[in-house]
Design a protein around this motif. Structure first.
Motif, short mmCIF file in Angstrom:
data_model
loop_
_atom_site.label_atom_id
_atom_site.label_comp_id
_atom_site.label_asym_id
_atom_site.label_seq_id
_atom_site.Cartn_x
_atom_site.Cartn_y
_atom_site.Cartn_z
N MET A 7 10.61 -1.78 2.91
CA MET A 7 9.62 -2.68 2.30
C MET A 7 9.67 -2.57 0.78
SD MET A 7 5.50 -2.81 2.95
CE MET A 7 5.28 -1.15 2.31
N SER A 29 10.64 -5.65 -1.61
CA SER A 29 9.70 -6.10 -2.65
C SER A 29 10.33 -6.06 -4.03
CB SER A 29 8.44 -5.22 -2.63
OG SER A 29 7.76 -5.36 -1.41
N LYS A 37 5.49 -5.26 7.92
CA LYS A 37 5.92 -4.60 6.70
C LYS A 37 7.10 -5.30 6.07
CE LYS A 37 4.16 0.07 7.33
NZ LYS A 37 4.47 1.52 7.24
N LEU A 38 7.98 -5.85 6.91
CA LEU A 38 9.15 -6.56 6.41
C LEU A 38 9.00 -8.04 6.72
CD1 LEU A 38 11.95 -4.08 7.49
CD2 LEU A 38 10.90 -4.33 5.24
N SER A 41 14.24 -9.86 7.91
CA SER A 41 14.29 -9.21 6.58
C SER A 41 15.68 -8.70 6.27
CB SER A 41 13.28 -8.07 6.51
OG SER A 41 13.68 -6.99 7.32
#
Length: 380
Positions: free
Chosen positions: A150, A154, A177-178, A208
């Motif tokens: 993550m 980000s 989270k992803l 992701s």
């Protein structure tokens, strides 16, 4: 390995201790009440230490707190709920035994205690504890890896841009989270900036991973090409390298790629199967950035169509992924109509606000099944 024996009858404790010692189980602790058990396990400590207890032999009939209530409380304590509980009882009431199992016990043994039955149930309980501990450690490892992923994902997102001529901000709310949503922008020269938003098929880990795969290509493409058509064509080439004929899953993403020129007052864009996005031109005209081609990765070759918007004074653009539309439609409204209406209200002050706040109330920004992303652009 540690066994906890809880019984208010000292004779029963003596019998169980003898059986355990003869079977080679020497690491055990005997207690005479549920209260003693909770004290021993640090049940009421705000920051409890990791317990070394692997299994609990718990009498049902005890004064003050009986075994069923004690087990129920254990199940409510995070660091204790995975300890297997085997009930030891003289009761022949099947309803009471069923209640004991319903509150979290894994098994029971009747008094008078049979040595073979007790040891067999202890072995089963210890195997269960080992498996739970293994899965817990694996889950913790996966959580740590997800946290790292993550952070990496980000870090690939662009920082806000705030200049006299250009403002670009984004809201980014992954469902997990992803995420499979992504945005990126790059300053080409003093007057031109390249911007892209994409939404990968699906969400979560697989989306992701593909998103991160395409991110490095995306950055190079935006820096190399000053034409959105070339950017989308290059990304399609890389997606088709990923989509091998033998692959069980065919990945694709929708995207809007654009070049904003604050000197010539133009926006060149390509919409590859993405929700339209809306532009407010010179304060009164709303323009939809409609689809110009299929999503990226659908086919080896794409017929990419570019559109150009011209503005005289200033332009405001709102880009979003379909998760935003779906969240809006939970209130029984047309998502696109709601977004278009927000854009048409005029020049929005986004320097101190999050872009998604113009579209969704805070309660709709939480616990959504799909990733949500909004990119807000103002140029003049």
């Amino acid at each position: 390995m540690s066994i906890l024996i809880v019984d208010d009858n000292k004779v029963n404790l003596f019998v169980i201790e003898k059986i355990l010692k003869r079977a080679g189980y020497n690491d055990f602790v005997s207690l005479t009440s549920a209260r003693e058990m909770f004290n021993y396990l640090d049940a009421d400590t705000p920051s409890p230490k990791e317990t070394s207890v692997d299994i609990i032999l718990l009498d049902i009939m005890m004064p003050e707190i009986d075994g069923i209530e004690a087990c129920r409380r254990l199940q409510e304590i995070p660091h204790l709920k995975d300890i297997p509980v085997i009930f030891v009882t003289a009761l022949e009431d099947s309803n009471k035994v069923a209640e004991a199992l319903d509150v979290g016990g894994i098994d029971y043994i009747m008094k008078p205690i049979n040595k073979v039955d007790l040891l067999a149930r202890i072995r089963v309980g210890l195997r269960l504890k080992y498996e739970k501990d293994w899965h817990r450690k694996q889950d913790e490892k996966i959580r740590n890896e997800l946290d790292l992923s993550m952070q990496v994902q980000s870090s690939l997102l662009s920082e806000p841009v705030e200049t006299e001529k250009l403002l670009i901000k984004a809201s980014y709310l992954p469902a997990n989270k992803l995420a499979g949503d992504m945005y990126y922008w790059h300053r080409i020269d003093e007057h031109r900036s390249a911007i892209i938003m994409l939404d990968m098929m699906g969400h979560g880990i697989s989306a992701s991973l593909v998103c991160m795969y395409i991110s490095s290509v995306l950055r190079d493409a935006l820096r190399t090409y000053t034409d959105p058509v070339r950017v989308i064509t290059e990304l399609n080439r890389w997606m088709n390298l990923l989509n091998k004929p033998e692959s069980p899953v065919h990945y694709y993403f929708t995207a809007i790629s654009m070049i904003i020129d604050t000197e010539n007052k133009t926006v060149e864009y390509v919409n590859a199967g993405h929700p339209p996005g809306y532009a407010l031109l010179d304060g009164d005209k709303v323009f939809a950035l409609s689809t110009g081609c299929c999503p990226v990765g659908f086919f080896p070759e794409m017929d990419v169509k570019k559109n150009t918007i011209s503005f005289e004074d200033r332009i405001q653009i709102l880009l979003f992924t379909d998760g935003v539309m779906e969240a809006l439609e939970k209130d029984d409204v047309n998502g696109l109509d709601k977004i278009r209406s927000a854009v048409s209200k005029g020049w929005l002050d986004c320097r101190t606000s999050s872009p998604i706040d113009f579209l969704l109330p805070s309660e709709l920004q939480r616990d959504q099944p799909d990733d949500m992303c909004v990119v807000f652009i103002q140029a003049q």
